[in-house]
Design an enzyme around this catalytic site. Structure first.
Site, PDB file in Angstrom:
ATOM      1  N   HIS A  52       0.841  -1.188   0.000  1.00  0.00           N
ATOM      2  CA  HIS A  52       0.000   0.000   0.000  1.00  0.00           C
ATOM      3  C   HIS A  52       0.877   1.238   0.000  1.00  0.00           C
ATOM      4  O   HIS A  52       1.755   1.384   0.843  1.00  0.00           O
ATOM      5  CB  HIS A  52      -0.914   0.019   1.231  1.00  0.00           C
ATOM      6  CG  HIS A  52      -2.151  -0.804   1.064  1.00  0.00           C
ATOM      7  ND1 HIS A  52      -3.350  -0.472   1.626  1.00  0.00           N
ATOM      8  CD2 HIS A  52      -2.371  -1.948   0.378  1.00  0.00           C
ATOM      9  CE1 HIS A  52      -4.270  -1.381   1.313  1.00  0.00           C
ATOM     10  NE2 HIS A  52      -3.681  -2.290   0.556  1.00  0.00           N
ATOM     11  N   TYR A  70      -9.556   6.057   6.587  1.00  0.00           N
ATOM     12  CA  TYR A  70      -9.747   6.517   7.960  1.00  0.00           C
ATOM     13  C   TYR A  70     -10.764   7.651   7.937  1.00  0.00           C
ATOM     14  O   TYR A  70     -10.517   8.695   7.317  1.00  0.00           O
ATOM     15  CB  TYR A  70      -8.425   7.026   8.552  1.00  0.00           C
ATOM     16  CG  TYR A  70      -7.431   5.936   8.885  1.00  0.00           C
ATOM     17  CD1 TYR A  70      -7.203   5.554  10.208  1.00  0.00           C
ATOM     18  CD2 TYR A  70      -6.714   5.281   7.888  1.00  0.00           C
ATOM     19  CE1 TYR A  70      -6.298   4.565  10.530  1.00  0.00           C
ATOM     20  CE2 TYR A  70      -5.800   4.282   8.195  1.00  0.00           C
ATOM     21  CZ  TYR A  70      -5.603   3.935   9.516  1.00  0.00           C
ATOM     22  OH  TYR A  70      -4.707   2.940   9.835  1.00  0.00           O
ATOM     23  N   PRO A 101      -4.892   1.152  18.365  1.00  0.00           N
ATOM     24  CA  PRO A 101      -4.587   0.626  17.030  1.00  0.00           C
ATOM     25  C   PRO A 101      -4.690   1.642  15.898  1.00  0.00           C
ATOM     26  O   PRO A 101      -4.341   1.319  14.761  1.00  0.00           O
ATOM     27  CB  PRO A 101      -5.623  -0.486  16.855  1.00  0.00           C
ATOM     28  CG  PRO A 101      -6.760  -0.111  17.760  1.00  0.00           C
ATOM     29  CD  PRO A 101      -6.131   0.576  18.929  1.00  0.00           C
ATOM     30  N   LYS A 113       0.659   0.582  14.993  1.00  0.00           N
ATOM     31  CA  LYS A 113       2.017   0.544  15.519  1.00  0.00           C
ATOM     32  C   LYS A 113       2.347  -0.671  16.383  1.00  0.00           C
ATOM     33  O   LYS A 113       3.532  -0.952  16.616  1.00  0.00           O
ATOM     34  CB  LYS A 113       2.277   1.807  16.355  1.00  0.00           C
ATOM     35  CG  LYS A 113       2.377   3.064  15.532  1.00  0.00           C
ATOM     36  CD  LYS A 113       3.713   3.159  14.854  1.00  0.00           C
ATOM     37  CE  LYS A 113       3.692   4.089  13.680  1.00  0.00           C
ATOM     38  NZ  LYS A 113       3.138   3.526  12.458  1.00  0.00           N
ATOM     39  N   TYR A 121       3.301   7.057   9.935  1.00  0.00           N
ATOM     40  CA  TYR A 121       2.558   5.854   9.566  1.00  0.00           C
ATOM     41  C   TYR A 121       3.461   4.779   8.965  1.00  0.00           C
ATOM     42  O   TYR A 121       3.314   3.590   9.265  1.00  0.00           O
ATOM     43  CB  TYR A 121       1.455   6.205   8.574  1.00  0.00           C
ATOM     44  CG  TYR A 121       0.361   5.180   8.473  1.00  0.00           C
ATOM     45  CD1 TYR A 121      -0.821   5.319   9.211  1.00  0.00           C
ATOM     46  CD2 TYR A 121       0.492   4.055   7.666  1.00  0.00           C
ATOM     47  CE1 TYR A 121      -1.819   4.365   9.138  1.00  0.00           C
ATOM     48  CE2 TYR A 121      -0.502   3.097   7.581  1.00  0.00           C
ATOM     49  CZ  TYR A 121      -1.672   3.259   8.325  1.00  0.00           C
ATOM     50  OH  TYR A 121      -2.657   2.309   8.256  1.00  0.00           O
TER      51      TYR A 121
END
Length: 391
Positions: free
Chosen positions: A72, A201, A293, A297, A385
């Site tokens: 991704h 998100y 979450p 991580k 991220y």
């Protein structure tokens, strides 16, 4: 039984550590309280940072990941029915992430350990870590109906937040930093192709939603729900309807529905235990820290811990110096606290607290607006991220 490194826990941290030590010519024994089927089936994280992907490849444990994993190059943020894509490689100099479930990582590492590595004992319940302050610590454990002792030079506890490892650190030298959140995640697995080719998100006035995946034919999705929610109180139709509401866009995007095969609620918690070392006992993964979450991580932090330990012990064997082992806790905690900061920022920006005020709502939207309008802010998110350096 004797070994150089006694490893408690056969999650991804313990299994990867055993693999790294094997490759460095250092022997270990892994003790796991559950059976193999449980370890290979428990649903956990699904996002591997660039650094984790690189480590698995270097360890010779990435053949199936590279064949079946889903690379991704970004995520999508949604709020006020708007969509904004964060392009990871463009913002980080080429870094990205991989969607590959923790269950699959464990399967791969278990197969390698049983074929090439040292002993891996399932249904071996660790009872206590003893002598951590001496040069010969040990793990007392129960296996096949009898108690035994594993004598070690070092013990690495990868046995989670409620395991015996952390309990072996005396209370008078421990510091705990913790935050709990008044909401959790209702997570589902569904037999339907993902509705988007990257993770989504979404911040919504009704609460956070996340659209994810496990494979090209299996979707993973999450809804923010009140703390203490029972997953069985939500019907499949109610879950899909709520996902539809929170993920809605102004351009006609459509959520694909399918049979839900699993649903559960995950509580949200931030936790750090300091120090991460006591004598010859080293804490790794959830034994030392937990993150909500939202930032993806947890597994990746555990990988950072065991890479740090393996490098330090290899350095000790090659040079005789304990410098890196002595710095283990400090080294790991620098990365841990950056991940805690990032995960907290993502969580508070995207979730709506039960007591949120109009002011709080405006601050959240301002934070999201900042990311969409500022390359610097967007880069900070992308760097966090895709992962903080393992060095």
């Amino acid at each position: 039984m004797r070994t150089t490194v006694g490893i408690i826990g056969a999650g991804p941290a313990g299994l990867l550590l055993a693999r790294l030590l094997h490759n460095a010519g250092i022997d270990s024994v892994v003790l796991e309280g559950r059976d193999r089927a449980y370890v290979e089936q428990r649903q956990r994280a699904g996002i591997l940072e660039q650094g984790t992907v690189d480590v698995l490849r270097e360890a010779g444990a990435a053949e199936r990941m590279d064949r079946e994993g889903l690379p991704h190059d970004g995520i999508e943020l949604r709020f006020d029915k708007r969509r904004h894509r964060v392009d990871f490689p463009a913002l980080t100099g080429g870094r990205s992430v991989m969607v590959y479930a923790q269950t699959e990582v464990c399967k791969d590492l278990i197969a390698l350990q049983l074929a090439e590595g040292g002993p891996l004992l399932f249904e071996a319940q660790a009872l206590a870590v003893e002598g951590a302050e001496t040069e010969s610590p040990s793990v007392r454990f129960r296996h096949e109906g009898r108690e035994d002792v594993l004598d070690c030079d070092y013990v690495v506890a990868c046995d989670g937040s409620w395991g015996v490892g952390r309990k072996a650190v005396p209370a008078d030298v421990s510091q705990v930093f913790e935050r709990t959140y008044p909401f959790g995640w209702l997570g589902i697995l569904a037999d339907v192709a993902p509705s988007h080719d990257e993770l989504v998100y979404a911040r919504h006035d009704r609460g956070f939603a996340l659209l994810s995946m496990r494979s090209p034919s299996v979707s993973r999705a999450y809804l923010q729900v009140p703390e203490g929610t029972n997953a069985d109180d939500w019907s499949d139709e109610e879950i899909w309807d709520e996902l539809d509401r929170r993920l809605e866009t102004s351009d006609g995007w459509k959520l694909e529905r399918g049979p839900i095969t699993s649903k559960s609620v995950t509580p949200m918690r931030s936790y750090v235990h300091e120090p991460m070392r006591h004598g010859r006992l080293f804490l790794a993964g959830d034994a030392a820290h937990i993150v909500p979450p939202t930032g993806a991580k947890g597994l990746n932090l555990a990988v950072g811990d065991v890479v740090t330990f393996a490098r330090a012990l290899t350095h000790r064997h090659k040079t005789g110096s304990t410098e890196l082992l002595d710095a283990y806790s400090e080294t790991c905690l620098r990365r841990v606290w950056q991940a805690e900061r990032f995960s907290y920022a993502m969580t508070t920006m995207l979730h709506r607290a039960p007591d949120a005020t109009p002011f709080d709502d405006r601050v959240q939207r301002a934070g999201l607006d900042r990311i969409t309008a500022s390359r610097a802010a967007e880069t900070d998110l992308a760097e966090g991220y895709t992962g903080f350096p393992l060095d």
